[in-house]
Design a protein around this motif. Structure first.
Motif, mmCIF file in Angstrom:
data_model
loop_
_atom_site.group_PDB
_atom_site.id
_atom_site.type_symbol
_atom_site.label_atom_id
_atom_site.label_comp_id
_atom_site.label_asym_id
_atom_site.label_seq_id
_atom_site.Cartn_x
_atom_site.Cartn_y
_atom_site.Cartn_z
ATOM 1 N N ALA A 161 29.346 -103.472 85.541
ATOM 2 C CA ALA A 161 29.579 -102.811 84.233
ATOM 3 C C ALA A 161 28.565 -101.557 83.964
ATOM 4 O O ALA A 161 28.773 -100.383 83.450
ATOM 5 C CB ALA A 161 29.280 -103.803 82.905
ATOM 6 N N MET A 162 27.203 -101.728 84.447
ATOM 7 C CA MET A 162 26.292 -100.709 84.388
ATOM 8 C C MET A 162 26.711 -99.467 85.183
ATOM 9 O O MET A 162 26.428 -98.302 85.058
ATOM 10 C CB MET A 162 24.759 -101.029 84.931
ATOM 11 C CG MET A 162 24.334 -102.465 84.009
ATOM 12 S SD MET A 162 23.467 -101.756 82.689
ATOM 13 C CE MET A 162 22.023 -101.310 83.274
ATOM 14 N N VAL B 232 27.586 -104.728 76.905
ATOM 15 C CA VAL B 232 26.655 -105.224 77.945
ATOM 16 C C VAL B 232 25.209 -105.689 77.249
ATOM 17 O O VAL B 232 25.004 -106.801 77.429
ATOM 18 C CB VAL B 232 26.351 -104.183 79.126
ATOM 19 C CG1 VAL B 232 25.492 -105.146 80.028
ATOM 20 C CG2 VAL B 232 27.678 -103.795 79.719
ATOM 21 N N ALA B 233 24.996 -104.994 76.229
ATOM 22 C CA ALA B 233 23.870 -105.266 75.592
ATOM 23 C C ALA B 233 24.194 -106.547 74.793
ATOM 24 O O ALA B 233 23.034 -107.439 74.521
ATOM 25 C CB ALA B 233 23.184 -104.007 74.771
ATOM 26 N N LEU B 234 25.151 -106.593 74.073
ATOM 27 C CA LEU B 234 25.474 -107.496 73.308
ATOM 28 C C LEU B 234 25.612 -109.019 74.139
ATOM 29 O O LEU B 234 25.237 -109.963 73.660
ATOM 30 C CB LEU B 234 26.758 -107.559 72.537
ATOM 31 C CG LEU B 234 26.847 -106.194 71.466
ATOM 32 C CD1 LEU B 234 28.318 -106.295 71.165
ATOM 33 C CD2 LEU B 234 25.878 -106.946 70.332
ATOM 34 N N ARG B 235 25.812 -108.950 75.332
ATOM 35 C CA ARG B 235 25.946 -109.921 76.285
ATOM 36 C C ARG B 235 24.629 -110.335 76.661
ATOM 37 O O ARG B 235 24.262 -111.480 77.359
ATOM 38 C CB ARG B 235 26.935 -109.777 77.171
ATOM 39 C CG ARG B 235 28.373 -109.617 76.781
ATOM 40 C CD ARG B 235 29.472 -109.874 77.912
ATOM 41 N NE ARG B 235 30.821 -109.545 77.470
ATOM 42 C CZ ARG B 235 31.327 -108.078 77.602
ATOM 43 N NH1 ARG B 235 30.792 -107.100 77.890
ATOM 44 N NH2 ARG B 235 32.660 -108.189 77.146
ATOM 45 N N ASN B 236 23.819 -109.285 76.737
ATOM 46 C CA ASN B 236 22.486 -109.621 77.511
ATOM 47 C C ASN B 236 21.469 -108.935 76.663
ATOM 48 O O ASN B 236 20.726 -108.091 77.085
ATOM 49 C CB ASN B 236 22.508 -108.950 78.826
ATOM 50 C CG ASN B 236 23.496 -109.363 79.645
ATOM 51 O OD1 ASN B 236 23.212 -110.103 80.496
ATOM 52 N ND2 ASN B 236 24.660 -108.549 79.752
ATOM 53 N N PRO B 237 21.086 -109.581 75.555
ATOM 54 C CA PRO B 237 20.191 -109.124 74.428
ATOM 55 C C PRO B 237 18.800 -108.991 74.766
ATOM 56 O O PRO B 237 17.981 -108.420 74.319
ATOM 57 C CB PRO B 237 20.434 -110.038 73.094
ATOM 58 C CG PRO B 237 20.961 -111.251 73.700
ATOM 59 C CD PRO B 237 21.827 -110.898 74.851
ATOM 60 N N LYS B 238 18.404 -109.642 75.916
ATOM 61 C CA LYS B 238 17.038 -109.889 76.236
ATOM 62 C C LYS B 238 16.752 -108.964 77.699
ATOM 63 O O LYS B 238 15.743 -109.024 78.310
ATOM 64 C CB LYS B 238 16.560 -111.405 76.414
ATOM 65 C CG LYS B 238 16.396 -111.895 74.997
ATOM 66 C CD LYS B 238 15.980 -113.258 75.038
ATOM 67 C CE LYS B 238 16.035 -114.101 73.878
ATOM 68 N NZ LYS B 238 15.457 -115.496 73.802
ATOM 69 N N ASP B 239 17.869 -108.462 78.350
ATOM 70 C CA ASP B 239 17.879 -107.780 79.321
ATOM 71 C C ASP B 239 17.298 -106.345 79.176
ATOM 72 O O ASP B 239 18.033 -105.473 78.677
ATOM 73 C CB ASP B 239 19.013 -107.855 80.166
ATOM 74 C CG ASP B 239 19.103 -107.313 81.557
ATOM 75 O OD1 ASP B 239 18.504 -106.204 81.791
ATOM 76 O OD2 ASP B 239 19.676 -107.575 82.392
ATOM 77 N N LYS B 240 15.990 -106.141 79.370
ATOM 78 C CA LYS B 240 15.224 -104.830 79.232
ATOM 79 C C LYS B 240 16.046 -103.499 79.720
ATOM 80 O O LYS B 240 15.941 -102.546 79.345
ATOM 81 C CB LYS B 240 13.854 -104.812 79.385
ATOM 82 C CG LYS B 240 13.179 -106.037 78.493
ATOM 83 C CD LYS B 240 11.592 -105.765 78.646
ATOM 84 C CE LYS B 240 10.930 -106.954 77.762
ATOM 85 N NZ LYS B 240 11.418 -106.757 76.364
#
Length: 287
Positions: free
Chosen positions: A89-90, A112-120
């Motif tokens: 996706a990135m 992607v951010a919604l699925r990985n809210p803590k991935d900086k």
């Protein structure tokens, strides 16, 4: 290769006879928008922390790294079949950004951010994509969560500086670039953005000094040198600006950029536009 000023299609603003309109529009855009990174047209990561230019003085004549259509289609197919594959996706969002599909890239990264809210890393990419799409308030909020004071990321700091410049808060932008430079001293992309910020805030002495330092770095690219040429032109040193441009461009491209540079340097109204850049900057692409 064609000069970047011929690539813009904005039709608003400016006055006077029709033949002078394109130069007037280009001049206003030249002084009204910063970078960044931020110009924003970075060849390293094509993201807002990379070098920008005032008004899109993209000396490479537009983006030079465009993903082939077949590659985008393949990434899109993999994304459709498995949207939870963060790495793909990135890559897909990066390919969309590389072909100026900024809205689509932001939409992909939002998911992607919604699925990985803590991935900086994801948050940083999403924040940068929002900035590219002109959604500065959202970009500010997302980028604030993309790193922590204990683990600052110079790329995120520089991206935050770009957003601040785009919204007219040059003092904050400069403090963010300074913070980034404490992590990566003499990084030419950050120095270039800082120099552009000084130019936008009409501190041309500081802008020239900073951009000369940026251009002297071994990893400085054509955009850094182009930004130096821009400030030299704004100071009326056209011969020197032309010599700097000639390091990376052919005679036709140099001539096109010098025409636009002279236009902005001789239009008082264009200089004044830098004092209230918000509306102008919202329309400026941020690579």
């Amino acid at each position: 290769m064609t000069g970047s000023f011929a690539c813009h299609s904005e039709r608003t603003g400016g006055s006077g006879p029709a033949p002078s309109l394109p130069a007037a529009v280009r001049a206003r855009r030249l002084l009204a928008a910063a970078v960044i990174g931020l110009g924003l047209a970075g060849c390293h990561s094509r993201s807002p922390e990379t070098t920008g230019s005032i008004g899109g003085l993209n000396l490479l004549g537009g983006r030079t790294e465009r993903s082939p259509r077949a590659e985008i289609d393949a990434l899109a197919a993999r994304y459709a079949s498995d949207p939870n594959d963060t790495r793909n996706a990135m890559r897909y969002a990066e390919a969309l950004r590389a072909t100026d599909q900024k809205t689509q890239a932001a939409a992909v990264l939002q998911q992607v951010a919604l699925r990985n809210p803590k991935d900086k890393a994801v948050l940083a990419a999403y924040g940068k994509s929002l900035a590219e799409a002109g959604r500065y308030q959202e970009a500010t909020e997302v980028l604030q969560n993309a790193h922590s004071p204990a683990q600052p990321d110079w790329r995120v700091l520089s991206a935050q500086g770009m957003v601040a410049d785009q919204t007219g808060d040059h003092a904050r932008a400069q403090s963010l670039y300074d913070a980034a430079l404490k992590i990566v001293p003499n990084e030419p992309r950050v120095l270039s953005n800082l120099g552009l910020s000084y130019a936008l805030s009409r501190h041309l002495d500081e802008a020239e000094t900073t951009l000369r330092l940026a251009a002297a770095q071994p990893r400085a690219d054509a955009r850094v040198r182009g930004n130096l040429a821009l400030v030299l032109g704004l100071r009326g040193r056209y011969d020197e600006a032309e010599r700097v441009l000639a390091q990376d461009l052919g005679p036709a491209e140099v001539a096109a950029n010098m025409t636009a540079l002279r236009a902005v340097a001789t239009r008082p109204s264009a200089a004044k536009s830098a004092q209230a850049p918000g509306r102008q900057l919202a329309r400026t692409a941020v690579p």
